[in-house]
Design a protein around this motif. Structure first.
Motif, PDB file in Angstrom:
ATOM      1  N   ILE A 285     -31.684 -22.765 -26.328  1.00 50.79           N
ATOM      2  CA  ILE A 285     -30.639 -23.379 -25.505  1.00 50.79           C
ATOM      3  C   ILE A 285     -31.136 -24.738 -25.042  1.00 50.79           C
ATOM      4  N   HIS A 286     -30.424 -25.773 -25.451  1.00 47.97           N
ATOM      5  CA  HIS A 286     -30.801 -27.144 -25.097  1.00 47.97           C
ATOM      6  C   HIS A 286     -29.686 -27.746 -24.258  1.00 47.97           C
ATOM      7  N   HIS A 287     -29.989 -28.033 -22.992  1.00 43.41           N
ATOM      8  CA  HIS A 287     -29.001 -28.618 -22.087  1.00 43.41           C
ATOM      9  C   HIS A 287     -28.881 -30.102 -22.394  1.00 43.41           C
ATOM     10  N   THR A 288     -27.765 -30.483 -23.029  1.00 43.84           N
ATOM     11  CA  THR A 288     -27.601 -31.854 -23.489  1.00 43.84           C
ATOM     12  C   THR A 288     -26.860 -32.734 -22.499  1.00 43.84           C
ATOM     13  N   ARG A 289     -25.767 -32.241 -21.943  1.00 44.89           N
ATOM     14  CA  ARG A 289     -24.977 -33.069 -21.040  1.00 44.89           C
ATOM     15  C   ARG A 289     -24.152 -32.162 -20.135  1.00 44.89           C
ATOM     16  N   GLY A 290     -23.608 -32.768 -19.068  1.00 37.71           N
ATOM     17  CA  GLY A 290     -22.817 -31.987 -18.130  1.00 37.71           C
ATOM     18  C   GLY A 290     -23.652 -31.480 -16.965  1.00 37.71           C
ATOM     19  N   PRO A 291     -23.036 -31.153 -15.844  1.00 35.79           N
ATOM     20  CA  PRO A 291     -23.764 -30.694 -14.662  1.00 35.79           C
ATOM     21  C   PRO A 291     -24.333 -29.298 -14.848  1.00 35.79           C
ATOM     22  N   ALA A 292     -25.325 -28.988 -14.042  1.00 35.71           N
ATOM     23  CA  ALA A 292     -25.938 -27.659 -14.071  1.00 35.71           C
ATOM     24  C   ALA A 292     -26.499 -27.357 -12.701  1.00 35.71           C
ATOM     25  N   SER A 293     -26.601 -26.090 -12.370  1.00 34.24           N
ATOM     26  CA  SER A 293     -27.162 -25.660 -11.094  1.00 34.24           C
ATOM     27  C   SER A 293     -28.118 -24.513 -11.340  1.00 34.24           C
ATOM     28  N   ALA A 294     -28.906 -24.202 -10.335  1.00 31.91           N
ATOM     29  CA  ALA A 294     -29.833 -23.073 -10.449  1.00 31.91           C
ATOM     30  C   ALA A 294     -29.065 -21.771 -10.655  1.00 31.91           C
ATOM     31  N   ALA A 295     -27.896 -21.643 -10.024  1.00 28.91           N
ATOM     32  CA  ALA A 295     -27.091 -20.433 -10.194  1.00 28.91           C
ATOM     33  C   ALA A 295     -26.604 -20.293 -11.643  1.00 28.91           C
ATOM     34  N   ASP A 296     -26.248 -21.421 -12.284  1.00 30.75           N
ATOM     35  CA  ASP A 296     -25.818 -21.371 -13.681  1.00 30.75           C
ATOM     36  C   ASP A 296     -26.933 -20.833 -14.568  1.00 30.75           C
ATOM     37  N   TYR A 297     -28.134 -21.322 -14.360  1.00 36.51           N
ATOM     38  CA  TYR A 297     -29.262 -20.863 -15.170  1.00 36.51           C
ATOM     39  C   TYR A 297     -29.620 -19.411 -14.846  1.00 36.51           C
ATOM     40  N   ARG A 298     -29.492 -19.029 -13.580  1.00 35.81           N
ATOM     41  CA  ARG A 298     -29.804 -17.651 -13.195  1.00 35.81           C
ATOM     42  C   ARG A 298     -28.869 -16.678 -13.906  1.00 35.81           C
ATOM     43  N   GLN A 299     -27.566 -17.006 -13.942  1.00 30.30           N
ATOM     44  CA  GLN A 299     -26.602 -16.137 -14.626  1.00 30.30           C
ATOM     45  C   GLN A 299     -26.872 -16.086 -16.122  1.00 30.30           C
ATOM     46  N   LEU A 300     -27.206 -17.234 -16.703  1.00 33.73           N
ATOM     47  CA  LEU A 300     -27.485 -17.286 -18.131  1.00 33.73           C
ATOM     48  C   LEU A 300     -28.701 -16.437 -18.486  1.00 33.73           C
ATOM     49  N   LEU A 301     -29.798 -16.620 -17.760  1.00 33.29           N
ATOM     50  CA  LEU A 301     -31.026 -15.875 -18.045  1.00 33.29           C
ATOM     51  C   LEU A 301     -30.840 -14.381 -17.809  1.00 33.29           C
ATOM     52  N   SER A 302     -30.100 -14.036 -16.770  1.00 34.10           N
ATOM     53  CA  SER A 302     -29.846 -12.634 -16.484  1.00 34.10           C
ATOM     54  C   SER A 302     -29.037 -11.978 -17.596  1.00 34.10           C
TER      55      SER A 302
END
Length: 383
Positions: A285-302
């Protein structure tokens, strides 16, 4: 004076082809070999024409009446509808070279010839084709050879497309080239017509790459029509997450074992959620553009841990250098903490790549180590 006999090696076609393949990057020498003697002509021409970067070399070989269309730029619908295809004997020179081509990069000229000569495949032994869809395809035409194994389709190079030409082209591929193994779909349209095509029969399709600047409607359509293909490798560039929900009800990529995603974590999380594969082994998973938050990554990893903790062997996670308006190293620390909490669940993880932006004055702790009991199967760590 006695005539010199040709060397015995020139009677062995395998040697001539080996010499010609050795000169594959030297087009001028191959052309000279093709003209120097009859023995070298066939192997040199076969290698010289095996890979063609555009349709342009074939224009002088077209029948006179067809070439006249190019000379006067007569490609309008009325002219093409009334144009009579020349008899097969006038295509003899064109065919003698076209049958040698194995790899072709083409565009509107190829499409026009396929439309004029609708009953014949112009390049019957083609293995790899890169095609830009300058116009909708003729349903009756045979643009794709049944020998095709690799295909890259590019949509029209303008912002808005009012038809579903990309989807219809893929439908023709399923009809005429069912043995295709690799499909790369690239598009530049931000809005496109929806397609009502059902899932298509691609029994041999194993690798798909979708790289484009389009909205979720086209992505959903592509996933739907490829949903029954046994795709094991997928690389996809995701558009920003829309307000509307993903509305595909059919299983999506059930045979997938390797997935590469370019996009923000919220879009990646929605995409992974709708995968029906139960044996994903490689995830990037390569974050290329667009906003992101710690909650977004937490949901993704979970979600990744819930679905693939027992099968995942390789994991790569790369954060953009400026994923949030806040300091990027704050997000990096949060992502690292969340991943550490989930790490013991990845019992088969052998390769881990983490690329996190950080401030050189701020220490990201704790640093991962291969010796840590948190990583039971880890063999390669890139941090």
């Amino acid at each position: 004076m006695a005539q010199l006999a040709s060397p015995h090696a020139l009677y062995i076609s395998e040697i001539l082809f080996a010499i010609s393949y050795h000169l594959a990057d030297d087009k001028k020498t191959l052309a000279r070999l093709a003209r120097c003697c009859h023995a070298f002509s066939e192997p040199a021409l076969s290698v010289l024409w095996s890979s063609v970067r555009s349709f342009s070399p074939f224009i002088p070989l077209l029948p006179p009446t067809v070439k006249l269309l190019w000379d006067h730029g007569q490609f309008d619908e009325v002219t093409l509808a009334e144009f009579q295809c020349p008899p097969e004997e006038e295509w003899r020179v064109f065919d003698s070279y076209a049958r040698r081509v194995r790899r072709l990069n083409s565009g509107s000229c190829h499409q026009t010839v396929a439309r004029i000569r609708s009953g014949t495949t112009s390049f019957p032994l083609l293995r790899s084709l890169s095609l830009q869809l300058a116009e909708p395809l003729d349903v009756q035409g045979h643009l794709f050879s049944d020998s095709l194994r690799s295909l890259k389709i590019s949509g029209p190079a303008y912002v808005h497309c009012k038809d579903d030409r990309v989807q219809m082209a893929i439908a023709q591929v399923a009809r005429d080239a069912p043995l295709v193994e690799y499909l790369h779909i690239e598009d530049y349209t931000y809005s496109v017509a929806q397609s009502s095509l059902p899932p298509l029969n691609f029994a041999h399709l194993r690798a798909v790459e979708i790289s484009a600047f389009f909205d979720y409607s086209l992505l959903q359509s592509l996933c739907h029509i490829l949903s029954e293909a046994p795709v094991t490798q997928l690389k996809v560039e995701l558009p920003p997450l829309p307000n509307k929900e993903w509305n595909i009800s059919t299983p999506v990529f059930p045979a997938l074992t390797s997935l590469q995603i370019c996009g923000n974590p919220a879009s990646a999380e929605r995409f992974v959620f709708h995968l029906t594969s139960v044996g994903l082994q490689e995830l990037s998973i390569h974050h290329t553009r667009g906003p992101a938050s710690a909650a977004d990554y937490r949901q993704l990893l979970s979600l990744v841990a819930d679905k693939y903790s027992d099968t995942l062997q390789q994991l790569s996670l790369s954060l953009s250098q400026s994923p949030t308006p806040n300091y990027p190293y704050d997000l990096s620390q949060a992502v690292l903490d969340d991943f550490y909490a989930l790490a013991p669940r990845f019992s088969r993880l052998e390769t881990l790549h983490l690329s996190l932006p950080h401030n050189r004055y701020v220490h990201l702790a704790p640093e991962p180590t291969v010796e840590s009991p948190t990583w039971p199967s880890l063999k390669l760590l890139d941090f």
